[in-house]
Design a protein around this motif. Structure first.
Motif, PDB file in Angstrom:
ATOM      1  N   SER A  58       1.493 -13.414 -72.604  1.00  0.00           N
ATOM      2  CA  SER A  58       0.136 -14.676 -72.898  1.00  0.00           C
ATOM      3  C   SER A  58       1.339 -15.386 -71.846  1.00  0.00           C
ATOM      4  O   SER A  58       2.513 -16.270 -71.616  1.00  0.00           O
ATOM      5  N   LEU A  59       0.619 -15.432 -70.515  1.00  0.00           N
ATOM      6  CA  LEU A  59       0.639 -16.638 -69.623  1.00  0.00           C
ATOM      7  C   LEU A  59      -0.281 -17.439 -70.124  1.00  0.00           C
ATOM      8  O   LEU A  59      -1.078 -18.043 -69.858  1.00  0.00           O
ATOM      9  N   TYR A  60       0.355 -18.747 -68.589  1.00  0.00           N
ATOM     10  CA  TYR A  60      -0.528 -19.719 -68.046  1.00  0.00           C
ATOM     11  C   TYR A  60      -1.565 -19.375 -67.021  1.00  0.00           C
ATOM     12  O   TYR A  60      -0.502 -18.748 -66.345  1.00  0.00           O
ATOM     13  N   CYS A  61      -2.801 -19.442 -67.412  1.00  0.00           N
ATOM     14  CA  CYS A  61      -3.327 -19.630 -66.666  1.00  0.00           C
ATOM     15  C   CYS A  61      -4.239 -20.757 -65.769  1.00  0.00           C
ATOM     16  O   CYS A  61      -4.617 -21.861 -66.429  1.00  0.00           O
TER      17      CYS A  61
ATOM     18  N   THR B 142      -3.075 -18.161 -71.930  1.00  0.00           N
ATOM     19  CA  THR B 142      -4.102 -16.622 -71.853  1.00  0.00           C
ATOM     20  C   THR B 142      -3.488 -15.720 -72.280  1.00  0.00           C
ATOM     21  O   THR B 142      -2.689 -15.539 -71.340  1.00  0.00           O
ATOM     22  N   GLU B 143      -4.191 -14.691 -72.421  1.00  0.00           N
ATOM     23  CA  GLU B 143      -3.631 -12.906 -72.888  1.00  0.00           C
ATOM     24  C   GLU B 143      -3.833 -12.574 -71.153  1.00  0.00           C
ATOM     25  O   GLU B 143      -4.862 -12.374 -69.873  1.00  0.00           O
TER      26      GLU B 143
ATOM     27  N   PHE C 153       4.455  -8.462 -60.156  1.00  0.00           N
ATOM     28  CA  PHE C 153       3.657  -7.498 -60.566  1.00  0.00           C
ATOM     29  C   PHE C 153       2.087  -8.359 -60.276  1.00  0.00           C
ATOM     30  O   PHE C 153       2.626  -9.596 -59.900  1.00  0.00           O
ATOM     31  N   ILE C 154       0.844  -8.343 -61.206  1.00  0.00           N
ATOM     32  CA  ILE C 154      -0.222  -8.133 -60.923  1.00  0.00           C
ATOM     33  C   ILE C 154      -0.640  -9.177 -61.680  1.00  0.00           C
ATOM     34  O   ILE C 154      -1.087  -8.130 -63.020  1.00  0.00           O
ATOM     35  N   ALA C 155      -0.866 -10.147 -62.881  1.00  0.00           N
ATOM     36  CA  ALA C 155      -1.516 -11.108 -63.747  1.00  0.00           C
ATOM     37  C   ALA C 155      -2.239 -11.156 -63.904  1.00  0.00           C
ATOM     38  O   ALA C 155      -3.304 -12.138 -62.943  1.00  0.00           O
ATOM     39  N   GLU C 156      -3.223 -10.823 -65.010  1.00  0.00           N
ATOM     40  CA  GLU C 156      -5.405 -10.719 -64.476  1.00  0.00           C
ATOM     41  C   GLU C 156      -5.520 -11.234 -65.719  1.00  0.00           C
ATOM     42  O   GLU C 156      -4.988 -10.908 -67.155  1.00  0.00           O
ATOM     43  N   CYS C 157      -6.155 -12.892 -65.598  1.00  0.00           N
ATOM     44  CA  CYS C 157      -6.491 -13.022 -67.261  1.00  0.00           C
ATOM     45  C   CYS C 157      -7.699 -13.012 -67.929  1.00  0.00           C
ATOM     46  O   CYS C 157      -8.578 -12.201 -67.213  1.00  0.00           O
TER      47      CYS C 157
END
Ligand SMILES: [Zn+2]
Length: 95
Positions: free
Chosen positions: A8-11, A18-19, A67-71
């Motif tokens: 769960s990171l800030y978008c 959001t996840e 890493f690449i975090a995708e909402c």
């Protein structure tokens, strides 16, 4: 080090937490005609050889895992760099 695959990171687009799904970042292939590539070739081709660049005596052993975090809501991708060098960073199922 084990890193959870889903976090769960800030978008910035959704403006809330959001996840996110994390993926390993891989750098793409260097473009043959970019300024950096051209100047590097020029550096190595001119003169009578010798060292074109100062070579460090001690090389860094490890890289900072990226890493690449995708909402999950809006599919925006954000880079996540762990500010610590480590030998191994594995993505595991969320604990
Ligand atoms: Zn989002």
């Amino acid at each position: 080090m084990h890193i959870p695959k889903e976090q769960s990171l800030y978008c910035p687009k959704c403006n809330t937490h959001t996840e996110h799904k994390l993926k390993q970042f891989k750098s793409g292939q260097a473009r043959a005609l970019s300024i950096g590539t051209r100047s590097n070739i020029r550096k190595h081709k001119k003169g009578y050889g010798g060292k074109a660049k100062f070579t460090a005596t001690v090389k860094k052993q490890n890289k900072k895992p990226t890493f690449i975090a995708e909402c999950a809501v809006c599919n925006r991708k954000v880079y996540r760099v762990i500010p610590k060098r480590m030998k191994k960073a594995e993505l595991t199922a969320a604990a």
